[in-house]
Design a protein around this motif. Structure first.
Motif, PDB file in Angstrom:
ATOM      1  N   GLU A 149      52.997  39.813  41.506  1.00  0.00           N
ATOM      2  CA  GLU A 149      52.419  40.047  40.171  1.00  0.00           C
ATOM      3  C   GLU A 149      51.187  39.178  39.910  1.00  0.00           C
ATOM      4  OE1 GLU A 149      56.183  39.778  40.054  1.00  0.00           O
ATOM      5  OE2 GLU A 149      55.847  41.901  40.496  1.00  0.00           O
ATOM      6  N   SER A 150      50.924  38.229  40.800  1.00  0.00           N
ATOM      7  CA  SER A 150      49.769  37.341  40.595  1.00  0.00           C
ATOM      8  C   SER A 150      48.477  38.142  40.627  1.00  0.00           C
ATOM      9  CB  SER A 150      49.727  36.268  41.683  1.00  0.00           C
ATOM     10  OG  SER A 150      50.850  35.444  41.593  1.00  0.00           O
ATOM     11  N   LYS A 151      47.591  37.840  39.676  1.00  0.00           N
ATOM     12  CA  LYS A 151      46.345  38.608  39.552  1.00  0.00           C
ATOM     13  C   LYS A 151      45.158  37.844  40.112  1.00  0.00           C
ATOM     14  CE  LYS A 151      47.806  40.770  35.214  1.00  0.00           C
ATOM     15  NZ  LYS A 151      47.565  40.817  33.770  1.00  0.00           N
ATOM     16  N   CYS A 152      44.148  38.589  40.522  1.00  0.00           N
ATOM     17  CA  CYS A 152      42.893  37.969  40.942  1.00  0.00           C
ATOM     18  C   CYS A 152      42.238  37.395  39.684  1.00  0.00           C
ATOM     19  CB  CYS A 152      41.975  38.999  41.585  1.00  0.00           C
ATOM     20  SG  CYS A 152      40.265  38.430  41.733  1.00  0.00           S
ATOM     21  N   PRO A 153      41.779  36.146  39.715  1.00  0.00           N
ATOM     22  CA  PRO A 153      41.173  35.560  38.515  1.00  0.00           C
ATOM     23  C   PRO A 153      39.919  36.292  38.025  1.00  0.00           C
ATOM     24  CG  PRO A 153      41.689  33.858  40.111  1.00  0.00           C
ATOM     25  CD  PRO A 153      41.872  35.161  40.808  1.00  0.00           C
ATOM     26  N   ILE A 154      39.261  37.045  38.904  1.00  0.00           N
ATOM     27  CA  ILE A 154      38.032  37.731  38.490  1.00  0.00           C
ATOM     28  C   ILE A 154      38.301  39.161  38.024  1.00  0.00           C
ATOM     29  CG2 ILE A 154      35.759  38.571  39.255  1.00  0.00           C
ATOM     30  CD1 ILE A 154      35.618  36.069  41.056  1.00  0.00           C
ATOM     31  N   CYS A 155      38.915  39.972  38.887  1.00  0.00           N
ATOM     32  CA  CYS A 155      39.087  41.396  38.527  1.00  0.00           C
ATOM     33  C   CYS A 155      40.476  41.705  37.972  1.00  0.00           C
ATOM     34  CB  CYS A 155      38.792  42.286  39.726  1.00  0.00           C
ATOM     35  SG  CYS A 155      39.921  42.041  41.106  1.00  0.00           S
ATOM     36  N   ARG A 156      41.370  40.725  37.991  1.00  0.00           N
ATOM     37  CA  ARG A 156      42.737  40.835  37.452  1.00  0.00           C
ATOM     38  C   ARG A 156      43.595  41.891  38.158  1.00  0.00           C
ATOM     39  NH1 ARG A 156      42.582  37.953  32.481  1.00  0.00           N
ATOM     40  NH2 ARG A 156      40.468  37.650  31.759  1.00  0.00           N
ATOM     41  N   GLU A 157      43.234  42.186  39.394  1.00  0.00           N
ATOM     42  CA  GLU A 157      44.042  43.145  40.158  1.00  0.00           C
ATOM     43  C   GLU A 157      45.277  42.421  40.696  1.00  0.00           C
ATOM     44  OE1 GLU A 157      43.648  46.008  44.018  1.00  0.00           O
ATOM     45  OE2 GLU A 157      41.804  45.504  42.963  1.00  0.00           O
ATOM     46  N   VAL A 158      46.417  43.110  40.672  1.00  0.00           N
ATOM     47  CA  VAL A 158      47.659  42.477  41.144  1.00  0.00           C
ATOM     48  C   VAL A 158      47.879  42.724  42.638  1.00  0.00           C
ATOM     49  CG1 VAL A 158      48.862  42.470  38.926  1.00  0.00           C
ATOM     50  CG2 VAL A 158      49.011  44.473  40.386  1.00  0.00           C
ATOM     51  N   GLY A 159      48.717  41.887  43.229  1.00  0.00           N
ATOM     52  CA  GLY A 159      49.100  42.060  44.632  1.00  0.00           C
ATOM     53  C   GLY A 159      47.986  41.847  45.635  1.00  0.00           C
ATOM     54  N   VAL A 160      47.036  40.983  45.292  1.00  0.00           N
ATOM     55  CA  VAL A 160      45.876  40.797  46.180  1.00  0.00           C
ATOM     56  C   VAL A 160      45.994  39.561  47.076  1.00  0.00           C
ATOM     57  CG1 VAL A 160      44.170  42.052  44.808  1.00  0.00           C
ATOM     58  CG2 VAL A 160      44.650  39.669  44.274  1.00  0.00           C
ATOM     59  N   TYR A 161      47.071  38.792  46.881  1.00  0.00           N
ATOM     60  CA  TYR A 161      47.194  37.535  47.632  1.00  0.00           C
ATOM     61  C   TYR A 161      47.867  37.699  48.991  1.00  0.00           C
ATOM     62  CZ  TYR A 161      45.757  35.027  43.426  1.00  0.00           C
ATOM     63  OH  TYR A 161      45.048  34.566  42.347  1.00  0.00           O
ATOM     64  N   SER A 162      48.737  38.695  49.111  1.00  0.00           N
ATOM     65  CA  SER A 162      49.534  38.824  50.340  1.00  0.00           C
ATOM     66  C   SER A 162      48.682  39.105  51.580  1.00  0.00           C
ATOM     67  CB  SER A 162      50.589  39.914  50.169  1.00  0.00           C
ATOM     68  OG  SER A 162      49.960  41.134  49.841  1.00  0.00           O
TER      69      SER A 162
END
Lengths: 176, 324
Positions: B261-274
């Protein structure tokens, strides 16, 4: 978070359970460096009709001014704001409070600004420049659906002319 | 030279050095033929421009966009895997580094790596230009904006050819290889160049067909030059420590531990860290160009990591003893 030179000291780390859910914190030097960078950025490229800077020597306490946008009931007024940065900035939002009284549905009687980006919509990529621009934006276009003063919001939606008259009167009385 | 013939020439050359079954490319010539067929079949006799004035064309839409999407996805996938492999050889560590050093006595690996890098830059550029031109042609033939909309869709699905973090890595690889702040390469269809501006923290890639890519190397969280950078799957680049803090994970746990559920700080897209990409070549570039800054940041990150792990294990032991 770490910014050049920021060691481990200063901030406290905390966990809400034994396994996960770590609450991110920054060292004082780290958040301080970030605030200093924002200050430089603000001085180099200030947003229109806005200015901000530290109050005395305290880097975590700023004073900002916003000049009322023309063709709004706030035009000609000079509004002072208090900005307080938390120690774990930018992972927690700053606290923005109007020191000058303002008739606005998104500003409570104590001057606290109610905006999404200062609550749940905060992101560490946001800066004070963006926050000030957003405050300026709600001064131009108030958001009656997320109001903290329902009476003002009701008047804004029902009798816009009267709302604007009162807001302009407050501007003359408190912001000039 | 017209792009069609340049692309044909490029593909013939490509077969010589990309002897790989998995190698994908945009079927520019075939798709152009599809559009020509559509142009002939749908144009009315009184229409001077012979254009199909329909917003969605039954003749070519079925195969056109689905095939283009698949091709773009394959191109990006192939490019990423090849660059990953190339850079793995360049930034080898431990035993692998030792073996590669031994090999260098017998074979000039550096030259081979540089040559492959040039081939890959040309590969991605030619396919990107082909994609741009075919979508422009589609919109011209159909008097529509479907081609433009398709670009937006590709951007949303992270398969836009020129928005791959591996392209930045390849640029950094070239700057590291040359040891200079800019380098130039010659290709079939024009000139390529890569330039680094330290003061502005910007890497500029200039590709043929007036493609000018400016990559901001400032971390949006600490507002400093990226250190130990990671590119999230949305394409935004952050320092590892900054990204970890934004995702509420500890540095020693790494970005893979971030919640979906963590979001990208810029575009706020979820699931971008994995699927975050560790940009080792870019980090090497920062290390070489800003030595003092890099050392300072390294010391700081180590301090933070140590403090976090200490705090974590202190808390774990407190819980296990039952004092909380």
């Amino acid at each position: 978070m770490m910014i050049s030179g920021g060691g481990g000291g200063g901030g406290k780390s905390s966990w809400s359970s034994s396994t996960s859910s770590w609450v991110p914190t920054t060292s004082v030097s780290a958040s301080g460096k970030r605030i200093q960078r924002e200050m430089v950025e603000l001085n180099n490229d200030p947003p229109p009709d806005c200015s901000a800077g530290p109050k005395g020597d305290n880097l975590y306490h700023w004073i900002a001014t916003i000049i009322g946008t023309p063709e709004t009931p706030y035009q000609g007024g000079i509004f002072f704001l208090d900005i307080k940065f938390p120690i774990d900035y930018p992972f927690k939002p700053p606290e923005v409070v109007f020191k000058t009284r303002i008739y606005h549905c998104n500003v409570d009687p104590d001057g606290r600004v109610s905006m999404g980006i200062l609550k749940d919509d905060w992101s560490p990529a946001l800066t004070i420049t963006k926050v000030l621009l957003e405050v300026r934006s709600i001064m131009t276009n108030p958001d009656p659906y997320n109001a903290v003063v329902p009476g003002i919001a009701h008047l804004y939606s029902g009798d816009r002319a009267k709302h604007d008259d009162i807001a302009a009167e407050w501007t003359v009385r408190f912001a000039k | 030279m017209k792009f069609g013939s340049a692309f044909r020439e490029y593909l013939q050359e490509e077969r010589e050095w990309l002897v790989d079954q998995k190698c994908a490319h945009v079927e520019y010539i075939r798709l152009k033929k599809v559009l020509k067929t559509c142009q002939k079949d749908t144009s009315s006799s009184d229409n001077k421009d012979q254009l199909c004035h329909c917003q969605s064309c039954p003749l070519c839409d079925q195969q056109f966009f689905s095939e283009l999407m698949k091709e773009a996805s394959d191109v990006v996938g192939y490019f990423s895997s090849r660059v990953k492999n190339l850079l793995h050889l360049h930034i080898a560590t431990g035993m692998q580094r030792y073996v590669l050093r031994l090999r260098q006595c017998f074979k000039d690996d550096r030259q081979a790596l540089t040559q492959e890098g040039r081939i890959l830059i040309e590969y991605i550029a030619m396919n990107a230009i082909a994609m741009r031109k075919i979508l422009k042609k589609y919109d011209k033939v159909h008097s529509s904006v479907n081609g433009e909309n398709f670009k937006s869709r590709m951007h949303a699905e992270h398969i836009e050819i020129l928005h791959s973090p591996w392209l930045i890595e390849l640029g950094a690889f070239y700057l590291n290889s040359s040891g200079l702040d800019s380098c130039d390469l010659d290709g079939v269809y024009g000139r390529f160049s890569c330039e680094l501006n330290i003061t502005k923290a910007v890497m500029t890639l200039v590709l043929p067909d007036s493609i000018n890519l400016e990559h901001d190397l400032t971390c949006a969280i600490c507002l400093d030059f990226v250190f130990n950078p990671y590119a999230l799957s949305c394409g935004h680049i952050f320092c590892k420590s900054c990204a970890c803090s934004a995702a509420s994970v500890m540095i020693f746990q790494g970005l893979k531990a971030a919640s979906p559920e963590s979001k990208c700080p810029i575009c706020r897209e979820v699931g971008v860290y994995s699927k975050a990409v560790h940009m080792l070549e870019l980090d090497l570039l920062v290390k070489r160009r800003c030595k003092d800054y890099w050392k300072e940041r390294l010391a700081g990150e180590r301090g933070d990591k140590l403090k976090q792990s200490n705090d974590y294990w202190n808390l774990q032991s407190t819980y296990s003893i039952g004092l909380m």
